[in-house]
Design an enzyme around this catalytic site. Structure first.
Site, PDB file in Angstrom:
ATOM      1  N   ARG A  82     -15.087 -38.252 -47.143  1.00 32.08           N
ATOM      2  CA  ARG A  82     -16.460 -38.148 -47.597  1.00 32.08           C
ATOM      3  C   ARG A  82     -16.942 -36.733 -47.260  1.00 32.08           C
ATOM      4  NH1 ARG A  82     -19.355 -40.210 -51.318  1.00 32.08           N
ATOM      5  NH2 ARG A  82     -21.338 -41.109 -50.678  1.00 32.08           N
ATOM      6  N   ARG A 127     -20.866 -47.577 -33.572  1.00 27.76           N
ATOM      7  CA  ARG A 127     -21.328 -46.344 -32.918  1.00 27.76           C
ATOM      8  C   ARG A 127     -22.797 -46.440 -32.511  1.00 27.76           C
ATOM      9  NH1 ARG A 127     -18.530 -41.418 -34.177  1.00 27.76           N
ATOM     10  NH2 ARG A 127     -20.490 -40.348 -34.565  1.00 27.76           N
ATOM     11  N   ASP A 156     -15.628 -37.596 -32.410  1.00 32.89           N
ATOM     12  CA  ASP A 156     -16.717 -36.711 -32.007  1.00 32.89           C
ATOM     13  C   ASP A 156     -16.115 -35.494 -31.312  1.00 32.89           C
ATOM     14  OD1 ASP A 156     -18.885 -38.108 -32.987  1.00 32.89           O
ATOM     15  OD2 ASP A 156     -19.091 -39.343 -31.203  1.00 32.89           O
ATOM     16  N   ARG A 169     -30.045 -52.190 -27.923  1.00 31.39           N
ATOM     17  CA  ARG A 169     -30.369 -52.212 -26.482  1.00 31.39           C
ATOM     18  C   ARG A 169     -31.614 -53.044 -26.233  1.00 31.39           C
ATOM     19  NH1 ARG A 169     -30.639 -45.988 -26.534  1.00 31.39           N
ATOM     20  NH2 ARG A 169     -28.443 -45.479 -26.809  1.00 31.39           N
ATOM     21  N   ARG A 219     -30.703 -37.945 -44.051  1.00 35.31           N
ATOM     22  CA  ARG A 219     -31.518 -37.596 -42.882  1.00 35.31           C
ATOM     23  C   ARG A 219     -32.005 -36.159 -43.001  1.00 35.31           C
ATOM     24  NH1 ARG A 219     -26.559 -37.424 -38.363  1.00 35.31           N
ATOM     25  NH2 ARG A 219     -25.333 -35.847 -39.433  1.00 35.31           N
ATOM     26  N   GLU A 252     -29.326 -33.810 -45.840  1.00 38.35           N
ATOM     27  CA  GLU A 252     -27.892 -34.058 -46.095  1.00 38.35           C
ATOM     28  C   GLU A 252     -27.713 -35.049 -47.234  1.00 38.35           C
ATOM     29  OE1 GLU A 252     -25.518 -34.787 -42.448  1.00 38.35           O
ATOM     30  OE2 GLU A 252     -27.267 -33.991 -41.416  1.00 38.35           O
ATOM     31  N   TYR A 287     -12.319 -40.442 -37.046  1.00 45.59           N
ATOM     32  CA  TYR A 287     -13.736 -40.118 -36.907  1.00 45.59           C
ATOM     33  C   TYR A 287     -14.014 -39.694 -35.455  1.00 45.59           C
ATOM     34  CZ  TYR A 287     -18.685 -41.340 -38.218  1.00 45.59           C
ATOM     35  OH  TYR A 287     -20.017 -41.349 -38.513  1.00 45.59           O
TER      36      TYR A 287
HETATM   37  P1  FAD Z   1     -12.502 -29.165 -37.753  1.00 49.02           P
HETATM   38  O1  FAD Z   1     -13.737 -28.729 -37.088  1.00 49.02           O
HETATM   39  O2  FAD Z   1     -12.602 -29.753 -39.134  1.00 49.02           O
HETATM   40  O3  FAD Z   1     -11.485 -27.919 -37.787  1.00 49.02           O
HETATM   41  C1  FAD Z   1     -10.343 -27.881 -38.607  1.00 49.02           C
HETATM   42  C2  FAD Z   1     -10.172 -26.451 -39.065  1.00 49.02           C
HETATM   43  O4  FAD Z   1      -8.964 -26.345 -39.830  1.00 49.02           O
HETATM   44  C3  FAD Z   1     -11.307 -25.984 -39.991  1.00 49.02           C
HETATM   45  O5  FAD Z   1     -11.898 -24.819 -39.484  1.00 49.02           O
HETATM   46  C4  FAD Z   1     -10.605 -25.756 -41.331  1.00 49.02           C
HETATM   47  O6  FAD Z   1     -11.172 -24.709 -42.067  1.00 49.02           O
HETATM   48  C5  FAD Z   1      -9.195 -25.439 -40.882  1.00 49.02           C
HETATM   49  N1  FAD Z   1      -8.204 -25.665 -41.943  1.00 49.02           N
HETATM   50  C6  FAD Z   1      -8.118 -26.729 -42.770  1.00 49.02           C
HETATM   51  N2  FAD Z   1      -7.112 -26.562 -43.637  1.00 49.02           N
HETATM   52  C7  FAD Z   1      -6.537 -25.355 -43.358  1.00 49.02           C
HETATM   53  C8  FAD Z   1      -5.470 -24.615 -43.935  1.00 49.02           C
HETATM   54  N3  FAD Z   1      -4.795 -25.080 -44.988  1.00 49.02           N
HETATM   55  N4  FAD Z   1      -5.140 -23.414 -43.401  1.00 49.02           N
HETATM   56  C9  FAD Z   1      -5.842 -22.921 -42.349  1.00 49.02           C
HETATM   57  N5  FAD Z   1      -6.890 -23.577 -41.765  1.00 49.02           N
HETATM   58  C10 FAD Z   1      -7.232 -24.785 -42.271  1.00 49.02           C
HETATM   59  N6  FAD Z   1     -19.439 -34.539 -33.170  1.00 49.02           N
HETATM   60  C11 FAD Z   1     -20.205 -34.714 -32.060  1.00 49.02           C
HETATM   61  O7  FAD Z   1     -19.675 -34.834 -30.955  1.00 49.02           O
HETATM   62  N7  FAD Z   1     -21.578 -34.729 -32.151  1.00 49.02           N
HETATM   63  C12 FAD Z   1     -22.235 -34.593 -33.325  1.00 49.02           C
HETATM   64  O8  FAD Z   1     -23.470 -34.611 -33.359  1.00 49.02           O
HETATM   65  C13 FAD Z   1     -21.449 -34.421 -34.524  1.00 49.02           C
HETATM   66  N8  FAD Z   1     -22.063 -34.286 -35.713  1.00 49.02           N
HETATM   67  C14 FAD Z   1     -21.305 -34.104 -36.825  1.00 49.02           C
HETATM   68  C15 FAD Z   1     -21.961 -33.935 -38.048  1.00 49.02           C
HETATM   69  C16 FAD Z   1     -21.216 -33.723 -39.198  1.00 49.02           C
HETATM   70  C17 FAD Z   1     -21.942 -33.555 -40.516  1.00 49.02           C
HETATM   71  C18 FAD Z   1     -19.798 -33.677 -39.136  1.00 49.02           C
HETATM   72  C19 FAD Z   1     -18.983 -33.454 -40.389  1.00 49.02           C
HETATM   73  C20 FAD Z   1     -19.137 -33.846 -37.929  1.00 49.02           C
HETATM   74  C21 FAD Z   1     -19.880 -34.065 -36.761  1.00 49.02           C
HETATM   75  N9  FAD Z   1     -19.261 -34.199 -35.520  1.00 49.02           N
HETATM   76  C22 FAD Z   1     -20.028 -34.383 -34.389  1.00 49.02           C
HETATM   77  C23 FAD Z   1     -17.782 -34.184 -35.384  1.00 49.02           C
HETATM   78  C24 FAD Z   1     -17.238 -32.791 -35.050  1.00 49.02           C
HETATM   79  O9  FAD Z   1     -17.553 -31.879 -36.069  1.00 49.02           O
HETATM   80  C25 FAD Z   1     -15.717 -32.913 -34.903  1.00 49.02           C
HETATM   81  O10 FAD Z   1     -15.373 -33.836 -33.902  1.00 49.02           O
HETATM   82  C26 FAD Z   1     -15.007 -31.613 -34.557  1.00 49.02           C
HETATM   83  O11 FAD Z   1     -15.573 -30.515 -35.193  1.00 49.02           O
HETATM   84  C27 FAD Z   1     -13.552 -31.756 -34.942  1.00 49.02           C
HETATM   85  O12 FAD Z   1     -12.857 -30.568 -34.674  1.00 49.02           O
HETATM   86  P2  FAD Z   1     -11.428 -30.330 -35.325  1.00 49.02           P
HETATM   87  O13 FAD Z   1     -10.951 -29.042 -34.795  1.00 49.02           O
HETATM   88  O14 FAD Z   1     -10.567 -31.525 -35.148  1.00 49.02           O
HETATM   89  O15 FAD Z   1     -11.722 -30.261 -36.901  1.00 49.02           O
HETATM   90  N1  UDP Z   2     -26.095 -45.803 -39.660  1.00 50.59           N
HETATM   91  C1  UDP Z   2     -27.031 -46.526 -40.379  1.00 50.59           C
HETATM   92  N2  UDP Z   2     -28.355 -46.205 -40.238  1.00 50.59           N
HETATM   93  C2  UDP Z   2     -28.777 -45.212 -39.434  1.00 50.59           C
HETATM   94  C3  UDP Z   2     -27.817 -44.477 -38.708  1.00 50.59           C
HETATM   95  C4  UDP Z   2     -26.479 -44.795 -38.842  1.00 50.59           C
HETATM   96  O1  UDP Z   2     -26.676 -47.406 -41.145  1.00 50.59           O
HETATM   97  O2  UDP Z   2     -30.000 -44.965 -39.359  1.00 50.59           O
HETATM   98  C5  UDP Z   2     -24.663 -46.164 -39.819  1.00 50.59           C
HETATM   99  C6  UDP Z   2     -23.983 -45.339 -40.932  1.00 50.59           C
HETATM  100  O3  UDP Z   2     -23.010 -46.146 -41.545  1.00 50.59           O
HETATM  101  C7  UDP Z   2     -23.355 -44.223 -40.143  1.00 50.59           C
HETATM  102  C8  UDP Z   2     -22.912 -44.952 -38.875  1.00 50.59           C
HETATM  103  O4  UDP Z   2     -23.959 -45.902 -38.627  1.00 50.59           O
HETATM  104  O5  UDP Z   2     -22.266 -43.653 -40.824  1.00 50.59           O
HETATM  105  C9  UDP Z   2     -22.696 -44.071 -37.678  1.00 50.59           C
HETATM  106  O6  UDP Z   2     -23.870 -43.306 -37.452  1.00 50.59           O
HETATM  107  P1  UDP Z   2     -23.822 -41.939 -36.642  1.00 50.59           P
HETATM  108  O7  UDP Z   2     -25.213 -41.468 -36.435  1.00 50.59           O
HETATM  109  O8  UDP Z   2     -22.970 -42.123 -35.446  1.00 50.59           O
HETATM  110  O9  UDP Z   2     -23.044 -41.035 -37.689  1.00 50.59           O
HETATM  111  P2  UDP Z   2     -22.705 -39.469 -37.682  1.00 50.59           P
HETATM  112  O10 UDP Z   2     -23.817 -38.835 -38.409  1.00 50.59           O
HETATM  113  O11 UDP Z   2     -22.596 -39.051 -36.256  1.00 50.59           O
HETATM  114  O12 UDP Z   2     -21.418 -39.384 -38.389  1.00 50.59           O
END
Ligand code: FAD
Ligand code: UDP
Length: 365
Positions: free
Chosen positions: A248, A171, A345, A175, A278, A298, A343
């Site tokens: 996780r 990911r 986005d 560059r 971070r 986090e 995983y």
């Molecule tokens: P979710 O958002 O997990 O939605 C699933 C829903 O189902 C939840 O609301 C949950 O409560 C509900 N649910 C679960 N079990 C039940 C049940 N039994 N009954 C009823 N409801 C239930 N993506 C990016 O593009 N850019 C980013 O910068 C980025 N940063 C992230 C940072 C973090 C810390 C995390 C965890 C994810 C990040 N993502 C990011 C990914 C992004 O959050 C997901 O791609 C997206 O939210 C997935 O949507 P989803 O609907 O598949 O899942």
């Molecule tokens: N990663 C790392 N060092 C960094 C940033 C990312 O080792 O400074 C690794 C880490 O394993 C992470 C993965 O690269 O889970 C993907 O990073 P990204 O920023 O895409 O993760 P996100 O926070 O979006 O899940």
């Protein structure tokens, strides 16, 4: 009463529900166990009036024009190009690895071409890149691996990169240029009024009914439906028949400070210091003006909400057992980060939901 029931009001569930209501003119019930819609991209104003991302920093970026156009029906965008610094040896260094990174780290002034030569000299020849350690070693060598990736990954995943699928660290690009943006996708931005406002606009159609604070297993038997769209954890759906899948989680530690600027970038990574991975400073992402600032540390953990599918071979094999069960469920569609144990986005989530709708619902409608 409902032809369609959706479990989960994250981006996957909301997108499908919106399409069903708008294009098929059918009523759709969305069941969500949390007290809000939006899933993990939910944001809200904290008691100090700062817009925070409650489940960690979310930056929208995509190359899918159809996804960008689709979301643009529900939000305007603030221009935003994400930048990350990494705290290494007492210095703040641009991440991902670019010409600027290497020059700053070693106090050099090399050109892009010289950086390419430099990194290629450090890189280790690896015939077959099979895991996340190989990815970095083969592009940038051991020192970059150890300073930027090894310990960050250990904190995030509780294992070193050699135990993780190569897709995890792939990911992060290397560059040979001065582009220090975290993402280079064609379409990037922050929803002008936030993600929660955006998802609320997605569900304004009166055919969409939402049941919050409800685990679907408690109520599903009350409804006659033809199709269930399931976006919750796949192992829970099958009552853990093949064991619990590993996820996780993260402990989020928010703090509001009585001054307007905390750090030099929206996100600073700490690979080698402290227990958190971070620090995010939200006003630097949202552009909000305030004389206060809220930061987020986090702490990855095994306890709590399932945020990240665990990208090892063993977990992939275990998920495949569930996938076989999914294939047998003809009236259920499994999509999203939890239901597909992937995983994704945000943009990939929406792309998957739009494509699923077009293939499964429009063709057959
Ligand atoms: P979710 O958002 O997990 O939605 C699933 C829903 O189902 C939840 O609301 C949950 O409560 C509900 N649910 C679960 N079990 C039940 C049940 N039994 N009954 C009823 N409801 C239930 N993506 C990016 O593009 N850019 C980013 O910068 C980025 N940063 C992230 C940072 C973090 C810390 C995390 C965890 C994810 C990040 N993502 C990011 C990914 C992004 O959050 C997901 O791609 C997206 O939210 C997935 O949507 P989803 O609907 O598949 O899942
Ligand atoms: N990663 C790392 N060092 C960094 C940033 C990312 O080792 O400074 C690794 C880490 O394993 C992470 C993965 O690269 O889970 C993907 O990073 P990204 O920023 O895409 O993760 P996100 O926070 O979006 O899940």
């Amino acid at each position: 009463m409902y032809k369609y029931v959706v479990v989960g009001a994250g981006l996957s569930g909301i997108t499908i529900a919106e399409r069903i209501a708008t294009c098929l003119h059918e009523n759709v019930l969305v069941i969500e166990k949390r007290n809000h819609i939006g899933g993990n991209c939910y944001d809200s104003y904290n008691e100090d009036g700062i817009l925070i991302h409650n489940y960690g920093p979310h930056i929208f970026h995509t190359n899918h024009k159809d996804v960008w156009d689709y979301l643009s029906n529900f939000t305007k965008w603030n221009y935003y190009q994400h930048r990350v610094l990494s705290y290494i040896d007492g210095q703040l260094i641009p991440m991902p690895i670019t010409t600027e990174t290497i020059n700053k780290l070693y106090n050099l002034n090399l050109s892009n071409f010289e950086i390419e030569e430099f990194l290629k000299k450090q890189a280790q020849p690896i015939d077959q890149v099979t895991n996340s350690e190989d990815v970095v070693l083969s592009k940038a060598g051991k020192e970059i691996y150890e300073k930027f990736f090894k310990n960050y990954t250990k904190k995030q995943w509780d294992v070193y990169p050699d135990a993780l699928d190569k897709s995890v660290i792939s990911r992060i690009p290397v560059r040979y240029n001065r582009d220090t943006r975290y993402f280079t996708n064609q379409y990037q931005g922050m929803p002008k009024s936030g993600y929660t406002a955006m998802v609320h606009k997605m569900v304004t159609n009166p055919r969409i009914h939402i049941l919050l604070n409800t685990d679907y297993k408690e109520v599903l038997h009350n409804f006659n439906y033809e199709k269930l769209i399931y976006t919750g954890p796949v192992d829970y759906f099958f009552d853990y028949t093949h064991g619990k899948l590993t996820y996780r989680s993260i402990k989020f530690d928010f703090e509001t400070l009585d001054y307007s600027c905390y750090q030099e970038a929206p996100v600073v990574n700490y690979p080698n210091d402290y227990d958190f991975t971070r620090i995010t400073e939200f006003t630097k992402m949202t552009g909000q003006q305030s004389n206060k600032t809220t930061i987020l540390k986090e702490y990855p953990t095994w306890e709590g909400e399932p945020y990240y599918p665990y990208p090892t071979k063993e977990c992939a094999d275990q998920y495949n057992l569930y996938k076989e069960e999914c294939n047998k469920e003809k009236s259920v569609i499994f999509i999203g980060r939890l239901a597909e144990y992937k995983y994704y986005d945000m943009d990939a989530t929406i792309k998957r939901a739009l494509d699923t709708f077009n293939n499964e619902f429009m063709v057959k409608a």
